[in-house]
Design a protein around this motif. Structure first.
Motif, PDB file in Angstrom:
ATOM      1  N   SER A   1      11.215   5.959   7.527  1.00 28.77           N
ATOM      2  CA  SER A   1      11.875   5.505   8.688  1.00 28.77           C
ATOM      3  C   SER A   1      13.028   4.644   8.322  1.00 28.77           C
ATOM      4  N   GLY A   2      13.078   4.475   6.956  1.00 27.85           N
ATOM      5  CA  GLY A   2      14.430   3.495   6.463  1.00 27.85           C
ATOM      6  C   GLY A   2      14.042   2.073   6.570  1.00 27.85           C
ATOM      7  N   ARG A   3      13.023   1.846   7.091  1.00 32.89           N
ATOM      8  CA  ARG A   3      12.702   0.121   7.239  1.00 32.89           C
ATOM      9  C   ARG A   3      11.550  -0.177   6.201  1.00 32.89           C
ATOM     10  N   ARG A   4      11.708  -1.425   5.971  1.00 31.98           N
ATOM     11  CA  ARG A   4      10.944  -2.157   5.156  1.00 31.98           C
ATOM     12  C   ARG A   4       9.732  -2.633   6.025  1.00 31.98           C
ATOM     13  N   PRO A   5       8.483  -3.115   5.512  1.00 30.18           N
ATOM     14  CA  PRO A   5       7.535  -3.652   6.318  1.00 30.18           C
ATOM     15  C   PRO A   5       7.851  -4.665   7.116  1.00 30.18           C
ATOM     16  N   ASP A   6       8.783  -5.410   6.694  1.00 32.96           N
ATOM     17  CA  ASP A   6       9.319  -6.740   7.493  1.00 32.96           C
ATOM     18  C   ASP A   6      10.309  -6.195   8.559  1.00 32.96           C
ATOM     19  N   GLY A   7      10.562  -5.014   8.649  1.00 32.44           N
ATOM     20  CA  GLY A   7      11.497  -4.548   9.925  1.00 32.44           C
ATOM     21  C   GLY A   7      12.800  -4.340   9.606  1.00 32.44           C
ATOM     22  N   SER A   8      13.308  -4.959   8.312  1.00 33.12           N
ATOM     23  CA  SER A   8      14.732  -4.805   7.747  1.00 33.12           C
ATOM     24  C   SER A   8      15.120  -3.314   7.269  1.00 33.12           C
TER      25      SER A   8
ATOM     26  N   LEU B   1      14.029  12.345   2.080  1.00 29.24           N
ATOM     27  CA  LEU B   1      12.638  11.717   1.884  1.00 29.24           C
ATOM     28  C   LEU B   1      11.813  11.796   2.910  1.00 29.24           C
ATOM     29  N   LYS B   2      12.298  11.721   4.393  1.00 33.33           N
ATOM     30  CA  LYS B   2      11.165  11.873   5.547  1.00 33.33           C
ATOM     31  C   LYS B   2      10.559  13.094   5.299  1.00 33.33           C
ATOM     32  N   GLU B   3      11.022  14.097   4.647  1.00 30.85           N
ATOM     33  CA  GLU B   3      10.374  15.459   4.623  1.00 30.85           C
ATOM     34  C   GLU B   3       9.408  15.496   3.790  1.00 30.85           C
ATOM     35  N   LEU B   4       8.989  14.432   2.773  1.00 32.77           N
ATOM     36  CA  LEU B   4       7.950  14.547   1.683  1.00 32.77           C
ATOM     37  C   LEU B   4       6.619  14.153   2.400  1.00 32.77           C
ATOM     38  N   ASN B   5       5.708  15.173   1.950  1.00 31.25           N
ATOM     39  CA  ASN B   5       4.306  15.158   2.555  1.00 31.25           C
ATOM     40  C   ASN B   5       3.494  13.852   2.082  1.00 31.25           C
ATOM     41  N   ASP B   6       2.469  13.615   2.841  1.00 27.30           N
ATOM     42  CA  ASP B   6       1.830  12.475   2.291  1.00 27.30           C
ATOM     43  C   ASP B   6       1.383  12.355   1.020  1.00 27.30           C
ATOM     44  N   ALA B   7       0.750  13.565   0.512  1.00 30.19           N
ATOM     45  CA  ALA B   7       0.380  13.662  -0.914  1.00 30.19           C
ATOM     46  C   ALA B   7       1.606  13.348  -1.916  1.00 30.19           C
ATOM     47  N   ASP B   8       2.419  13.658  -1.717  1.00 31.72           N
ATOM     48  CA  ASP B   8       3.837  13.547  -2.662  1.00 31.72           C
ATOM     49  C   ASP B   8       4.175  12.228  -2.452  1.00 31.72           C
ATOM     50  N   LEU B   9       4.292  11.642  -1.341  1.00 39.72           N
ATOM     51  CA  LEU B   9       4.644  10.008  -1.392  1.00 39.72           C
ATOM     52  C   LEU B   9       3.739   9.145  -1.953  1.00 39.72           C
ATOM     53  N   HIS B  10       2.282   9.587  -1.645  1.00 46.08           N
ATOM     54  CA  HIS B  10       1.087   8.552  -2.014  1.00 46.08           C
ATOM     55  C   HIS B  10       1.194   8.668  -3.678  1.00 46.08           C
TER      56      HIS B  10
ATOM     57  N   SER C   1       0.768  -1.255   0.040  1.00 50.77           N
ATOM     58  CA  SER C   1       0.044  -0.067   0.135  1.00 50.77           C
ATOM     59  C   SER C   1       0.866   1.006  -0.133  1.00 50.77           C
ATOM     60  N   ALA C   2       0.193   2.394  -0.332  1.00 45.76           N
ATOM     61  CA  ALA C   2       1.067   3.788  -0.396  1.00 45.76           C
ATOM     62  C   ALA C   2       1.275   4.176   0.934  1.00 45.76           C
ATOM     63  N   GLU C   3       0.780   3.496   1.935  1.00 45.53           N
ATOM     64  CA  GLU C   3       0.932   3.674   3.471  1.00 45.53           C
ATOM     65  C   GLU C   3       2.161   3.091   3.898  1.00 45.53           C
ATOM     66  N   GLN C   4       2.299   1.895   3.480  1.00 44.56           N
ATOM     67  CA  GLN C   4       3.720   1.099   3.651  1.00 44.56           C
ATOM     68  C   GLN C   4       4.791   1.632   2.995  1.00 44.56           C
ATOM     69  N   PHE C   5       4.607   2.054   1.773  1.00 42.55           N
ATOM     70  CA  PHE C   5       5.485   2.803   1.128  1.00 42.55           C
ATOM     71  C   PHE C   5       6.214   4.060   1.735  1.00 42.55           C
ATOM     72  N   ALA C   6       5.022   4.966   2.164  1.00 42.69           N
ATOM     73  CA  ALA C   6       5.362   6.448   3.162  1.00 42.69           C
ATOM     74  C   ALA C   6       6.275   5.924   4.266  1.00 42.69           C
ATOM     75  N   THR C   7       5.825   4.975   5.017  1.00 36.35           N
ATOM     76  CA  THR C   7       6.419   4.747   6.288  1.00 36.35           C
ATOM     77  C   THR C   7       7.869   4.280   5.930  1.00 36.35           C
ATOM     78  N   MET C   8       8.272   3.474   4.928  1.00 39.43           N
ATOM     79  CA  MET C   8       9.714   3.260   4.517  1.00 39.43           C
ATOM     80  C   MET C   8      10.373   4.209   4.431  1.00 39.43           C
TER      81      MET C   8
END
Length: 302
Positions: free
Chosen positions: A258-265, A276-285, A248-255
Motif C-alpha cells: 500500500s505504501g503506507r505505514r501502520p499509522d497511516g503515514s 513490491l506490491k506484486e510480491l506474494n505472501d510467502a516472499d513478504l513474510h 507483525s509480518a502482516e503489517q509489513f506486507a500491507t506497507m
C-alpha cells in the motif's frame, strides 16, 4: 601587513584553490569517461531456459516483483526512472521482443547484464542494479530470461543515460560505483529457492533491496540519487531502525503493497512499490522473518 599585500595574497590563494578544484574536476571527469568505456572481462555461461508453464509463470512473477518494472515498465517498453531537471536523466530501454536493444542478445548476454551489470560488449551498464540480482539462482535466471524473450512487442526506445556534472564527477572519484564495481563476480549463484516462509528465502528475496538499503541493510543516502530523494531506511534492529513500526509480518506486507505505514503515514514514493506490491505472501513474510535476524547497525551505515 599592508592591505594591498593581504588582498593580493588572498586573491592568489583563491585563484590557486580554484585551479586545484578545476583540475580535480577535470581529472574526475576524465576518469569517469574511462570507467564508462572500460572492459569488464568475465567468463559467463548460459543457463538452461525452461518452456513449461510453471517456470514461465515464475519468470513473469520475478519480472513484476523484483524491480524490473521500475526501469522497463510492465510491458517492457522502458520508462523514465530519474529526471532531476538538472541534467541527470535515466530512462530504461525497451527489452521486449523486437527491441533493437536486445535483438541480438544470446542467453549469456542476458546473464551478463542481469547478474553482473555488464553489457554484451564488455562495458559496464552504469545504472543497472545488478547487485540486487547477482545471486539469482540459475533456475530463476533461466525462468526470467525465458519470460523476457516471450514479451510481446511494444513501443519504446533505447536506454537514455544522461549524467549530470556532479554525478559524473562523483563517479569518476569513486564516490558512486556501478554495479560491476560492487559485485564479487566470483560468487556462485544461489541454490534453487522456493517461495516459502523461511529465513533462507527471506534473504534471497531481500537481496533486491541491496541497491538502495546497502549490503548491510542499514540504509542511508543512496549514492547518485537526486538531492530531494530521502535516505533509505535502516532495516536492521539498530539505532534509527524503521522496523519497530511493523509488529507483525502482516503489517509489513500491507506497507509493501500500500505504501503506507501502520499509522497511516505515507512511505516515500521512491520506494519501488510498483514491484513490491506484486510480491506474494510467502516472499513478504519470509523477508520480514529474515530482517528480524539481521545484526543491529546504526542508520546510514549501508
Amino acid at each position: 601587513m599592508p592591505q594591498r599585500t593581504w588582498l593580493r595574497r588572498s586573491l592568489l590563494t583563491l585563484l590557486g584553490l580554484t585551479a586545484a578544484l578545476a583540475a580535480t574536476v577535470g581529472l574526475a571527469l576524465a576518469r569517469a569517461d574511462y570507467k564508462l568505456q572500460r572492459q569488464v572481462d568475465l567468463q559467463v555461461a548460459a543457463v538452461p531456459l525452461p518452456d513449461d508453464a510453471a517456470a514461465l509463470e515464475r519468470g513473469r512473477y520475478l519480472y513484476l516483483s523484483r524491480g524490473c518494472v521500475d526501469c522497463h515498465d510492465r510491458a517492457g517498453g522502458g520508462r523514465v526512472l530519474i529526471d532531476d531537471g538538472k541534467g541527470l536523466l535515466v530512462r530504461g530501454p525497451n527489452i521486449a521482443q523486437g527491441s533493437l536493444t536486445v535483438a541480438n542478445y544470446r542467453v549469456e548476454d542476458w546473464v551478463r547484464a542481469i547478474r553482473h551489470g555488464v553489457k554484451p560488449d564488455g562495458r559496464p551498464a552504469i545504472v543497472m542494479p545488478s547487485e540486487d540480482y547477482n545471486r539469482l539462482s540459475d533456475e530463476d535466471m533461466g525462468a526470467l530470461i525465458a519470460h523476457l524473450q516471450r514479451m510481446p512487442r511494444v513501443e519504446g526506445g533505447p536506454a537514455i543515460v544522461q549524467l549530470s556534472l556532479p554525478f559524473k564527477a562523483m563517479y569518476g572519484l569513486g564516490l558512486i560505483e556501478d554495479a560491476a564495481e560492487k559485485i564479487d563476480h566470483s560468487l556462485p549463484p544461489s541454490p534453487p529457492m522456493a517461495s516459502t516462509v523461511s529465513v533462507a528465502n527471506g534473504a534471497y528475496v531481500a537481496s533486491m533491496c541491496i541497491g538502495c538499503h546497502g549490503p548491510g541493510f542499514s540504509g542511508g543516502k543512496i549514492p547518485g540519487t537526486p538531492p530531494d530523494w530521502p535516505p533509505a531506511s535502516n532495516l536492521t534492529p539498530g539505532e534509527g531502525s524503521a522496523m519497530p513500526a511493523y509488529k507483525s509480518a502482516e503489517q509489513f506486507a500491507t506497507m509493501m503493497r500500500s505504501g503506507r505505514r501502520p499509522d497511516g503515514s505515507a512511505v516515500s514514493s521512491v520506494m519501488p512499490f510498483n514491484a513490491l506490491k506484486e510480491l506474494n505472501d510467502a516472499d513478504l513474510h519470509a523477508m520480514y522473518a529474515y530482517l528480524q535476524t539481521l545484526p543491529a547497525k546504526s542508520a546510514g551505515r549501508r
